[in-house]
Design an enzyme around this catalytic site. Structure first.
Site, mmCIF file in Angstrom:
data_model
loop_
_atom_site.group_PDB
_atom_site.id
_atom_site.type_symbol
_atom_site.label_atom_id
_atom_site.label_comp_id
_atom_site.label_asym_id
_atom_site.label_seq_id
_atom_site.Cartn_x
_atom_site.Cartn_y
_atom_site.Cartn_z
ATOM 1 N N PRO A 1 0.793 -1.191 0.000
ATOM 2 C CG PRO A 1 -0.655 -1.498 1.769
ATOM 3 C CD PRO A 1 0.427 -2.112 0.996
ATOM 4 C CD GLU A 2 4.270 3.341 -3.609
ATOM 5 O OE1 GLU A 2 4.302 4.558 -3.861
ATOM 6 O OE2 GLU A 2 4.926 2.504 -4.243
#
Length: 269
Positions: free
Chosen positions: A2-3
């Site tokens: 997850p960015e």
DNA sequence: ATAGTCACCTGAGCGC
DNA sequence: TGCGCTCAGGTGACTA
């Protein structure tokens, strides 16, 4: 992980299922992920006011403060029904009075969960963070001034959360491609014009990724278990040896710091 | 203050 | 099938 776009996708996914709902049960099966998880009993009965995001942290706002949740490299959240069996790496359940359970899964255990009373921004994980990339505080002038005398590679520089938050390894490479800047270039040598271009590139890349529901490389899925589609729009990340879509030159991979970076040796200077 | 490295942890993919 | 190795979306702590 997850960015930022994946975190935002997650935020939008869980919000309608828990907003205005009362937290009625908490189950912590794993006492520590990156940090110990200590949820005070006072949280029980509190109503979710909103779910926000700061950097890659999800902020689940309750009445007396907020839960601060980070997905680390492999974390994900999903909404399941009360009574649904927990599987491997399902570390935390937050159950609400409407029967929904927010379930935190994280194989690598690099994620984290804290509670912070108001004011939430005073939490030690949040208080030294730089500006949000999509906010007006993050602009060409700001980046140009901050980069003065810095010898660090520009890619590492934009991944430094004190400079700007939310730019992870995928989108750093992608934004640098769009701005025609090599990841290894010393930050201090990037011109004012290029700084302005880079800010635009970071914004565009993140916004387009949010629109696409994030990037799924291996295992990212949104809160409904569906993948993100930005992977189909990646210009350089993970494309070592493949032709650049703009000029046909083979994409190169280099290590900057400990991380892989990808760039087109012809388009990026 | 800055730049670079290490650590945390699990799983997937590869060559043999 | 199994073993050993490398790699992976993050980031705080540590060293020089």
């Amino acid at each position: 992980m997850p960015e930022l776009p994946e975190v935002e996708t997650t935020r939008l996914g869980i919000l309608p299922h828990i907003k205005n709902c009362s937290l009625c049960r908490m189950e912590v099966r794993t006492p520590r992920l990156r940090w110990p998880i200590e949820l005070p009993a006072e949280l029980k009965g509190q109503v979710v006011q909103d779910v926000k995001r700061r950097a890659k942290y999800l902020l689940i706002h309750l009445e007396t403060g907020a839960l601060i949740l980070h997905l680390g490299m492999s974390g994900s959240l999903k909404i399941v029904k009360r009574g649904s069996n927990a599987g491997k790496h399902d570390h935390v359940d937050l159950e609400f009075d409407n029967g929904n359970v927010l379930r935190f899964n994280d194989p690598r255990k690099f994620g984290s969960l804290h509670f912070q009373k108001h004011p939430v921004e005073s939490h030690w994980l949040l208080k030294n963070l730089g500006p949000e990339p999509l906010s007006p505080h993050f602009n060409g002038t700001y980046l140009f001034e901050r980069r003065r005398n810095r010898k660090i590679a520009i890619k590492n520089f934009i991944m430094d959360a004190k400079i700007v938050v939310g730019v992870g390894n995928i989108y750093a490479s992608e934004a640098l491609f769009r701005a025609d800047i090599r990841p290894n270039r010393a930050a201090g040598l990037v011109s004012q014009k290029k700084c302005a271009n880079l800010v635009k590139a970071i914004r565009q890349t993140l916004q387009e990724a949010i629109q696409a529901g994030g990037t799924t490389l291996r295992d990212f899925t949104n809160s409904e278990g569906k993948p993100g589609y930005f992977g189909q729009q990646l210009n350089v990340y993970g494309r070592d040896g493949e032709p650049c879509y703009h000029c046909g030159t083979a994409i190169k991979m280099v290590k900057t710091g400990q991380r892989s970076s990808f760039y087109c040796p012809s388009c990026q200077k």
